[in-house]
Design a protein around this motif. Sequence first.
Motif, PDB file in Angstrom:
ATOM      1  N   PRO A  42       0.969  -1.178  -0.183  1.00 44.26           N
ATOM      2  CA  PRO A  42      -0.488   0.076  -0.202  1.00 44.26           C
ATOM      3  C   PRO A  42       1.006   1.242   0.010  1.00 44.26           C
ATOM      4  O   PRO A  42       0.007   2.202  -0.224  1.00 44.26           O
ATOM      5  N   PHE A  43       1.872   1.401   0.339  1.00 47.27           N
ATOM      6  CA  PHE A  43       3.098   1.991   0.300  1.00 47.27           C
ATOM      7  C   PHE A  43       3.474   3.131  -1.217  1.00 47.27           C
ATOM      8  O   PHE A  43       4.030   3.710  -0.839  1.00 47.27           O
ATOM      9  N   HIS A  44       3.486   2.065  -1.959  1.00 49.44           N
ATOM     10  CA  HIS A  44       3.817   2.498  -3.555  1.00 49.44           C
ATOM     11  C   HIS A  44       4.104   1.474  -4.754  1.00 49.44           C
ATOM     12  O   HIS A  44       3.031   0.438  -4.025  1.00 49.44           O
ATOM     13  N   ASP A  45       3.528   1.562  -5.641  1.00 46.88           N
ATOM     14  CA  ASP A  45       3.257   0.924  -6.337  1.00 46.88           C
ATOM     15  C   ASP A  45       3.535  -0.137  -7.360  1.00 46.88           C
ATOM     16  O   ASP A  45       5.126  -0.450  -7.713  1.00 46.88           O
ATOM     17  N   GLN A  76      -0.036   4.599  11.329  1.00 49.08           N
ATOM     18  CA  GLN A  76       0.131   5.765  11.523  1.00 49.08           C
ATOM     19  C   GLN A  76      -0.265   6.762   9.687  1.00 49.08           C
ATOM     20  O   GLN A  76      -0.341   7.071   9.633  1.00 49.08           O
ATOM     21  N   LYS A  77       0.800   4.928   8.881  1.00 54.50           N
ATOM     22  CA  LYS A  77       1.133   5.854   8.066  1.00 54.50           C
ATOM     23  C   LYS A  77      -0.036   5.914   6.453  1.00 54.50           C
ATOM     24  O   LYS A  77      -0.345   6.203   5.910  1.00 54.50           O
ATOM     25  N   GLN A  78      -1.289   4.716   7.291  1.00 54.50           N
ATOM     26  CA  GLN A  78      -1.901   4.611   6.445  1.00 54.50           C
ATOM     27  C   GLN A  78      -3.378   5.562   6.281  1.00 54.50           C
ATOM     28  O   GLN A  78      -3.665   5.985   5.874  1.00 54.50           O
ATOM     29  N   THR A 294       6.338  12.689  -2.493  1.00 55.62           N
ATOM     30  CA  THR A 294       5.691  11.122  -2.696  1.00 55.62           C
ATOM     31  C   THR A 294       4.723  11.550  -1.767  1.00 55.62           C
ATOM     32  O   THR A 294       3.660  10.881  -2.082  1.00 55.62           O
ATOM     33  N   GLU A 295       4.490  12.162  -1.464  1.00 55.80           N
ATOM     34  CA  GLU A 295       2.902  12.673   0.289  1.00 55.80           C
ATOM     35  C   GLU A 295       1.317  12.629  -0.597  1.00 55.80           C
ATOM     36  O   GLU A 295       1.056  11.946  -0.493  1.00 55.80           O
ATOM     37  N   HIS A 296       1.777  13.368  -2.194  1.00 57.31           N
ATOM     38  CA  HIS A 296       0.665  12.923  -2.287  1.00 57.31           C
ATOM     39  C   HIS A 296       0.781  12.484  -3.819  1.00 57.31           C
ATOM     40  O   HIS A 296      -0.405  12.032  -4.159  1.00 57.31           O
ATOM     41  N   ILE A 297       1.514  11.644  -3.704  1.00 59.20           N
ATOM     42  CA  ILE A 297       1.545  10.297  -4.957  1.00 59.20           C
ATOM     43  C   ILE A 297       0.802   9.220  -2.988  1.00 59.20           C
ATOM     44  O   ILE A 297      -0.509   8.962  -3.709  1.00 59.20           O
ATOM     45  N   LYS A 298       1.147   9.570  -2.708  1.00 60.61           N
ATOM     46  CA  LYS A 298       0.469   8.210  -1.112  1.00 60.61           C
ATOM     47  C   LYS A 298      -1.071   8.927  -1.795  1.00 60.61           C
ATOM     48  O   LYS A 298      -2.391   7.861  -1.271  1.00 60.61           O
ATOM     49  N   ILE A 299      -1.969   9.869  -1.152  1.00 59.86           N
ATOM     50  CA  ILE A 299      -2.951  10.436  -1.540  1.00 59.86           C
ATOM     51  C   ILE A 299      -3.683   9.910  -2.589  1.00 59.86           C
ATOM     52  O   ILE A 299      -4.776   9.685  -3.055  1.00 59.86           O
TER      53      ILE A 299
END
Length: 646
Positions: A42-45, A76-78, A294-299
Amino acid sequence: MAGLIKREDIDEVRQRTDIKEVVDGYVTLKGAGLGTYKGLCPFHDERSPSFTVRPQVGRYHCFGCGEDGDVIAFVQKQDHTSFHEAVEKLAARIGYELRYEDGGTGPNREEVGKRQRLLDAHKIADEFFRAQLLTPGAAEGRNFLFGRGFDRAASEQFGVGYAPQGWDALLKHLRGRGFTDQELKLTGMFSEGNRGIYDRFRGRLIWPIRDIAGDTIGFGARKLYEDDQGPKYLNTPETTLYKKSQVLYGIDLAKRSIAKDRQLVVVEGYTDVMACHLAGIPTAVATCGTAFGTEHIKIARRLLSDDGTGGEVIFTFDGDAAGQKAALRAFEEDQRFTAQTYVAVEPTGADPCDLRQSRGDAAVRDLIATRRPLFEFAIKATLRRHNLDTVEGRVAALRESAPVVAQIRDAAIRPEYARELAGWLGISVEDVSRAVGVAMKRAAPGGPAAPGTPAGAPGQMPSAAAGSAQAGGPGVAAGPTSGAVPSYQRPDPRDPVASMERQALEVALQESALLGGGIWERFAAARFVTPAFQAVHDAMRASGPGLIGEPLRWVEQVMHEVPEPLRPLVSELAVVPLPASTAEAVQKYCKDILSRLFELQITRVKADKMGQLQRLDPAANPEDFQRLNRELMMLEMERRALRSDA
């Protein structure tokens, strides 16, 4: 300190929570060996599952991107929550009543409501600014909007407002609603001078910046008057609510369309978002004073599909040099997406707002429809830096553009772009394909060193400063950040000793109960020759045998004791599947590995003593000679006993 959760309660929540059940709420997990589960990270493609969960030790680790942690870190991360909030959420999930350092009352009412008070202040300020847009003093703001094609309905749809001129209009309004100056300082809506606080936004158009849930967390303000000495755009500074690297303007309005259409359009400004939505592109968002990172990519990944096809991300940039630079920065992030990435640049350099104003809604839709793959844009931008009329220029362009083609993930498309590049350069397809192949090998883990790197030089492990997300495959740990941090080289997987040492550490972390009794003394006395593995072994010895029957606490303690650069390695060792499919097979495998470790130690000790014996004069030192022979005999008997047990 009031509000701090007791350490033992944190441990209890971690112990009682099934990490697999929690992760299952976000990721589809499938069995991958006894007691191990895998899924798409869930943290990278990624297309092949490398995200591994080991419930017995309470940890997860992605062997693709290096993200790792326990169940608290996962939440926390999710959910983008604090440690405190994650623990409280998990405690509520299992019905566990937390105790706090203040004697059980937990955080006081002020602490509990601090975030809500900030949100309330932003909501009231949002309403205040919108109301001010309708006043006579906001005529310049209304004219600005009208001049760019936005009527009153458009302004209301996006919540556009106006900050009146003067120093304390908003300040007085919020004070009148019961907010203290101390609270208002935390909102980012005020500046502070010798006489106290005053309005940060004055005489400007205001756009509310909202999080994905729709709560207003900050504002963007556009200059209207010539005598305003501030920047053209002024945003809320970083606060506990507003983190610009994690915020996308318009995400609250676009989220449903992004998920439905599996498309995300990234534009550069607030008015561009408005223009796109009004023109029929409801998937548009914008960053707030920072590059798309990176943080935008997570969204984005939370909204786009995670099934391997991933939808599409389209970047629109101005046609000027700054816009091209931004597009190339976006290309650097391309590998983080499963989604296909594109770029849409209007030939005249017009942004979506200008385009809609001059040529209408259809022109904006056409801009998005005529998008080009981002890697095509990146290749051509690379070629423009070289003189293709000369042999030297074409060769230099090939050397620089081949790695760009090599980054294309789709194996079916990559050769086609190699052929396109050959045509653009006027070089044979074979030469271009060969250059792309070399670039792919250099980029691959364990591939040949890039130019300037000594052939055969062992790769150093990423530094702690780079974060655990930089950790790669088996044996990866961190390298030096300064003279005070030791350097740990990547263990060679072909080295049988390093391989055996790694297996022994995997067993010791995952099946620590086997170290009980006299086994612990043998294990603690073992000598590891691989520096990274020796450091992990030292951490195990420092942790002591007291926790070896409690897997979660045992691994947690080892993580605490090991040097920080090696924590990703411990995470790997704790979750990698053991090569056995039944409980009995696991026990046999683990005992065999420990026996091999102990036998290796005996062999080393025997070699040392044989050397001593050979250097000894039996006539001069008969007692030492006999003692060494007895010790060698005992060691051989011990070795045979291990073999027999195995």
